[in-house]
Scaffold this motif. Structure first.
Motif, PDB file in Angstrom:
ATOM      1  N   ARG A 119       0.616  -1.019  -0.321  1.00  0.00           N
ATOM      2  CA  ARG A 119      -0.130  -0.156   0.204  1.00  0.00           C
ATOM      3  C   ARG A 119       0.712   1.309  -0.494  1.00  0.00           C
ATOM      4  N   LYS A 120       1.044   2.681  -1.147  1.00  0.00           N
ATOM      5  CA  LYS A 120       1.938   2.929  -1.163  1.00  0.00           C
ATOM      6  C   LYS A 120       0.905   3.774  -2.192  1.00  0.00           C
ATOM      7  N   LEU A 121       0.981   5.285  -1.719  1.00  0.00           N
ATOM      8  CA  LEU A 121       0.145   6.540  -1.619  1.00  0.00           C
ATOM      9  C   LEU A 121       1.028   7.669  -2.709  1.00  0.00           C
ATOM     10  N   MET A 122       0.355   7.939  -3.287  1.00  0.00           N
ATOM     11  CA  MET A 122       0.713   8.834  -4.586  1.00  0.00           C
ATOM     12  C   MET A 122      -0.109  10.641  -4.765  1.00  0.00           C
ATOM     13  N   ARG A 123       0.171  11.389  -3.954  1.00  0.00           N
ATOM     14  CA  ARG A 123      -1.074  12.278  -3.618  1.00  0.00           C
ATOM     15  C   ARG A 123      -0.168  13.653  -4.673  1.00  0.00           C
ATOM     16  N   TYR A 124      -1.286  14.420  -5.608  1.00  0.00           N
ATOM     17  CA  TYR A 124      -1.329  16.012  -5.828  1.00  0.00           C
ATOM     18  C   TYR A 124      -2.281  16.276  -6.253  1.00  0.00           C
ATOM     19  N   THR A 125      -1.511  18.251  -5.846  1.00  0.00           N
ATOM     20  CA  THR A 125      -2.350  19.416  -4.640  1.00  0.00           C
ATOM     21  C   THR A 125      -1.967  20.225  -6.168  1.00  0.00           C
ATOM     22  N   LYS A 126      -3.370  20.968  -5.865  1.00  0.00           N
ATOM     23  CA  LYS A 126      -3.328  22.207  -7.354  1.00  0.00           C
ATOM     24  C   LYS A 126      -3.911  23.357  -6.736  1.00  0.00           C
ATOM     25  N   PRO A 127      -2.420  23.991  -6.502  1.00  0.00           N
ATOM     26  CA  PRO A 127      -2.629  25.480  -6.366  1.00  0.00           C
ATOM     27  C   PRO A 127      -3.254  26.357  -6.390  1.00  0.00           C
ATOM     28  N   GLY A 128      -3.982  27.247  -5.217  1.00  0.00           N
ATOM     29  CA  GLY A 128      -4.979  27.609  -4.829  1.00  0.00           C
ATOM     30  C   GLY A 128      -6.347  27.127  -4.508  1.00  0.00           C
ATOM     31  N   THR A 129      -5.860  25.835  -4.425  1.00  0.00           N
ATOM     32  CA  THR A 129      -7.232  25.094  -3.215  1.00  0.00           C
ATOM     33  C   THR A 129      -6.449  24.458  -1.819  1.00  0.00           C
ATOM     34  N   ALA A 130      -7.906  24.433  -1.681  1.00  0.00           N
ATOM     35  CA  ALA A 130      -7.646  24.041   0.697  1.00  0.00           C
ATOM     36  C   ALA A 130      -7.364  23.127   0.188  1.00  0.00           C
ATOM     37  N   THR A 131      -6.752  22.193  -0.210  1.00  0.00           N
ATOM     38  CA  THR A 131      -6.540  20.417   0.089  1.00  0.00           C
ATOM     39  C   THR A 131      -5.171  20.679   0.378  1.00  0.00           C
ATOM     40  N   ALA A 132      -4.935  20.145   1.575  1.00  0.00           N
ATOM     41  CA  ALA A 132      -4.008  19.927   3.128  1.00  0.00           C
ATOM     42  C   ALA A 132      -3.813  18.999   3.784  1.00  0.00           C
ATOM     43  N   THR A 133      -3.450  18.337   3.940  1.00  0.00           N
ATOM     44  CA  THR A 133      -3.104  17.228   5.148  1.00  0.00           C
ATOM     45  C   THR A 133      -3.072  17.505   6.453  1.00  0.00           C
ATOM     46  N   PRO A 134      -4.070  17.113   7.593  1.00  0.00           N
ATOM     47  CA  PRO A 134      -4.307  17.270   8.728  1.00  0.00           C
ATOM     48  C   PRO A 134      -2.441  17.025   9.527  1.00  0.00           C
ATOM     49  N   ALA A 135      -2.528  17.066  10.559  1.00  0.00           N
ATOM     50  CA  ALA A 135      -1.187  17.189  11.084  1.00  0.00           C
ATOM     51  C   ALA A 135      -1.798  15.437  12.168  1.00  0.00           C
ATOM     52  N   HIS A 136      -0.397  14.415  12.220  1.00  0.00           N
ATOM     53  CA  HIS A 136      -0.959  12.928  12.540  1.00  0.00           C
ATOM     54  C   HIS A 136       0.598  12.933  12.353  1.00  0.00           C
TER      55      HIS A 136
END
Length: 306
Positions: free
Chosen positions: A141-158
């Motif tokens: 199980r491996k994760l890949m993430r892409y994030t667009k600029p100008g969006t609210a997407t952000a991973t919370p603290a954990h």
């Protein structure tokens, strides 16, 4: 040779935010890079002391850029990329993204031989064998993430052990920026010294979890956990509460960050002025002889509750 390479303090005008909250300048600090030439024992010692090591240029930069280009070429039909640019730049389209198709393509990519090869490339595997003092095991199980600029997407603290309680705690997360990820693009930030805090939180969870079934006890979504297993979405409040700084960095293609399963980390929003997508992957290694969390023996799926 010193353990830490030279590093500058965060830029005076750097403003990092997540979930509607901006981290004050006095609560930001620089992540300290490590030169892999200092030797594996010194690297391991620094990891134990700091909860992370940021290894500069461990992987061939050109191969990381080529893989970035390959990923975005496979996502182009979703409308995610602005036409007319080299896919390696990852310039985000302003609108008309088919998010359902993008999700399906992402799930195909993380099941591909190309992605498996990228995550298990020889320089990284050789390093992890030495770091773990044995044969390293890479979780399926491996994760890949892409994030667009100008969006609210952000991973919370954990901290990661919350999601991997079904096996050994002697895990190591490797976070790989797939392309250059300056701080304002929303790369990982680490709460300084928080591997000790995470250990304390986990000990408290174990103390209070006697009323849970074995299945609930290893779930990040049990009744004793916050939503999604997160520690907090309020990064400034966390820094104040623990009197600590969030450590940020300008990551480059070829860098690898290893962090403890107890190290508290998060991501901030992508504020890249050039309109580039942030692309990264986070994968887990352990010694093959240690107990493996069987839930991670499947490919990552969206909403798989892990």
């Amino acid at each position: 040779m010193s353990i830490a390479a030279n590093v500058e303090a965060p830029k005076a005008d750097l403003s990092l935010a997540a979930h509607g909250r901006t981290i004050p300048a006095e609560r930001l600090g620089p992540l300290q890079p490590t030169d892999s030439a200092i030797g594996i024992d010194a690297i391991r010692h620094r990891y134990e002391e700091d909860g992370y090591v940021w290894l500069k240029g461990l992987l061939p930069r050109s191969e990381v850029i080529d893989f970035r280009r390959w990923v975005f070429s496979r996502l182009a039909e979703t409308g995610l990329l602005e036409p007319g640019h080299d896919f390696a730049l990852g310039i985000a389209a302003a609108e008309d993204v088919d998010w359902s198709l993008a999700d399906r393509r992402l799930m195909s990519i993380v099941r591909s031989a190309a992605y498996e090869g990228f995550c298990a490339q020889p320089p990284l595997v050789r390093f992890m064998d030495a770091f773990l003092q044995g044969i390293s095991y890479l979780h399926k199980r491996k994760l890949m993430r892409y994030t667009k600029p100008g969006t609210a997407t952000a991973t919370p603290a954990h901290y990661d052990l919350v999601y991997l309680r079904g096996g050994t705690s002697r895990l190591v997360t490797a976070w790989l920026p797939i392309g250059d990820v300056p701080a304002e693009m929303g790369g990982l930030v680490y709460l300084e010294g928080s591997h000790a805090i995470g250990r304390g939180m986990e000990a408290e969870f174990r103390r209070r979890s006697g009323d849970l079934s074995p299945e609930e006890r290893i779930s990040a979504y049990n009744s004793h956990m916050a939503e999604g297993g997160w520690v907090s979405k309020d990064l400034p409040d966390m820094a104040d509460r623990f009197n600590a700084r969030w450590l940020a960095a300008d990551y480059e293609a070829g860098d690898v960050v290893l962090h403890s399963p107890y190290m508290i980390h998060a991501a901030t929003t992508n504020q890249d002025r050039a309109g580039r997508l942030r692309l990264s992957t986070d994968i887990r290694f352990q010694n093959v002889d240690d107990e493996i969390d069987a839930r991670w023996n499947n490919h990552w799926s969206l909403r798989d509750m892990l």
